[in-house]
Design an enzyme around this catalytic site. Structure first.
Site, mmCIF file in Angstrom:
data_model
loop_
_atom_site.group_PDB
_atom_site.id
_atom_site.type_symbol
_atom_site.label_atom_id
_atom_site.label_comp_id
_atom_site.label_asym_id
_atom_site.label_seq_id
_atom_site.Cartn_x
_atom_site.Cartn_y
_atom_site.Cartn_z
ATOM 1 N N TRP A 30 -39.902 10.549 23.398
ATOM 2 C CA TRP A 30 -39.955 9.076 23.471
ATOM 3 C C TRP A 30 -41.402 8.716 23.828
ATOM 4 C CZ3 TRP A 30 -35.134 6.265 23.269
ATOM 5 C CH2 TRP A 30 -35.283 4.864 23.345
ATOM 6 N N PHE A 84 -35.377 10.966 30.503
ATOM 7 C CA PHE A 84 -34.143 11.177 31.257
ATOM 8 C C PHE A 84 -33.669 12.635 31.137
ATOM 9 C CE2 PHE A 84 -29.563 10.923 32.081
ATOM 10 C CZ PHE A 84 -29.547 10.140 33.237
ATOM 11 N N GLU A 85 -33.950 13.269 30.004
ATOM 12 C CA GLU A 85 -33.488 14.643 29.756
ATOM 13 C C GLU A 85 -34.420 15.706 30.364
ATOM 14 O OE1 GLU A 85 -33.293 12.237 27.122
ATOM 15 O OE2 GLU A 85 -31.186 12.096 27.718
ATOM 16 N N VAL A 107 -42.608 6.639 30.563
ATOM 17 C CA VAL A 107 -41.639 5.542 30.621
ATOM 18 C C VAL A 107 -42.431 4.243 30.721
ATOM 19 C CG1 VAL A 107 -39.516 4.731 31.708
ATOM 20 C CG2 VAL A 107 -40.189 7.119 31.984
ATOM 21 N N ILE A 108 -42.179 3.345 29.767
ATOM 22 C CA ILE A 108 -42.943 2.090 29.728
ATOM 23 C C ILE A 108 -41.997 0.922 30.011
ATOM 24 C CG2 ILE A 108 -44.453 0.604 28.338
ATOM 25 C CD1 ILE A 108 -45.313 3.111 26.793
ATOM 26 N N GLU A 161 -38.014 -4.900 28.487
ATOM 27 C CA GLU A 161 -37.401 -6.166 28.918
ATOM 28 C C GLU A 161 -36.161 -5.948 29.768
ATOM 29 O OE1 GLU A 161 -36.852 -8.404 25.359
ATOM 30 O OE2 GLU A 161 -38.996 -8.874 25.226
ATOM 31 N N THR A 162 -35.607 -4.718 29.725
ATOM 32 C CA THR A 162 -34.376 -4.457 30.482
ATOM 33 C C THR A 162 -34.686 -3.575 31.691
ATOM 34 O OG1 THR A 162 -33.864 -2.449 29.295
ATOM 35 C CG2 THR A 162 -33.085 -4.513 28.314
ATOM 36 N N HIS A 207 -33.865 -0.557 32.145
ATOM 37 C CA HIS A 207 -33.872 0.871 31.846
ATOM 38 C C HIS A 207 -35.037 1.595 32.514
ATOM 39 C CE1 HIS A 207 -30.580 1.315 29.101
ATOM 40 N NE2 HIS A 207 -30.905 2.579 29.008
ATOM 41 N N PHE A 250 -44.420 17.118 37.962
ATOM 42 C CA PHE A 250 -44.034 15.775 37.498
ATOM 43 C C PHE A 250 -45.215 15.140 36.763
ATOM 44 C CE2 PHE A 250 -43.473 11.165 38.548
ATOM 45 C CZ PHE A 250 -42.236 10.969 37.954
#
Ligand code: RBF
Length: 170
Positions: free
Chosen positions: A30, A65-66, A89-90, A93-94, A96, A121
């Site tokens: 992603w 997440f994985e 992770v960007i 709008e939600t 998540h 990490f």
């Protein structure tokens, strides 16, 4: 050592010797433009430090997440001395962003606390794609490179401490 030293700037001569180690990398696809640039930075750094190409194991997962799950598998099924988790992770709008960031940070922290092999990490959590790109080979360095340097330093620490234990039991 300088406070908050940008490890991306680590010269080849300052790199910890990676030749004895085998390193696994789990990379989330992603936001691949960012994560693959980080993967490239990490891999180049490991090779420069002397890690043999055949001792770098790379696996791809769909999203950040994985990463915890993949890192756990790598610790269980391979003899890698350290696992580097690369993701991005960007903020959208939600909500998540919050769930994924917390889950991956917490998951990796749990693995670190329960395993005697370092898990690194290298997950960016940014407000914008621009901020992420700046940290994947842009003006803020490459956090994949930093993940690789951190992994090597932690492998050395593990070696140092495990040799203390074997001296103590003699
Ligand atoms: N994965 C990432 O690595 N970075 C993201 O910014 C990201 N955003 C997501 C936003 C939404 C709305 C969803 C549904 C998933 C997102 N994922 C992201 C994927 C996530 O890490 C995971 O792969 C999926 O939720 C499947 O478990």
């Amino acid at each position: 050592m300088k406070k908050n030293k940008d490890l991306s700037a680590c010269a080849a001569s300052e790199l910890p010797d990676g030749s004895p180690y085998s390193i696994a990398i789990a990379v989330a696809d992603w936001n691949a433009e960012v994560t693959h640039a980080m993967l490239e930075g990490a891999t180049e750094t490991l090779l420069k430090s002397g890690v043999k190409e055949e001792n770098i194991i790379t696996v791809h997962v769909p999203g950040s997440f994985e990463l915890t799950s993949a890192a756990g598998m790598l610790l269980n099924y391979t003899s890698a001395d350290a696992v580097i988790c690369i993701g991005c992770v960007i903020q959208g709008e939600t909500r998540h962003f919050e769930f994924i960031s917390h889950a991956v940070a917490g998951g990796i922290a749990q693995l670190c606390a329960s395993q005697c092999r370092p898990v690194i990490f290298s997950v960016l959590t940014t407000n914008t794609p621009e901020q992420a790109k700046e940290r994947a080979g842009g003006k803020c360095g490459n956090k994949g490179v930093e993940g690789a340097v951190t992994a090597l330093r932690m492998c050395h620490l593990n070696d140092q401490l495990s040799s203390c234990k074997s001296k103590k039991s003699r």
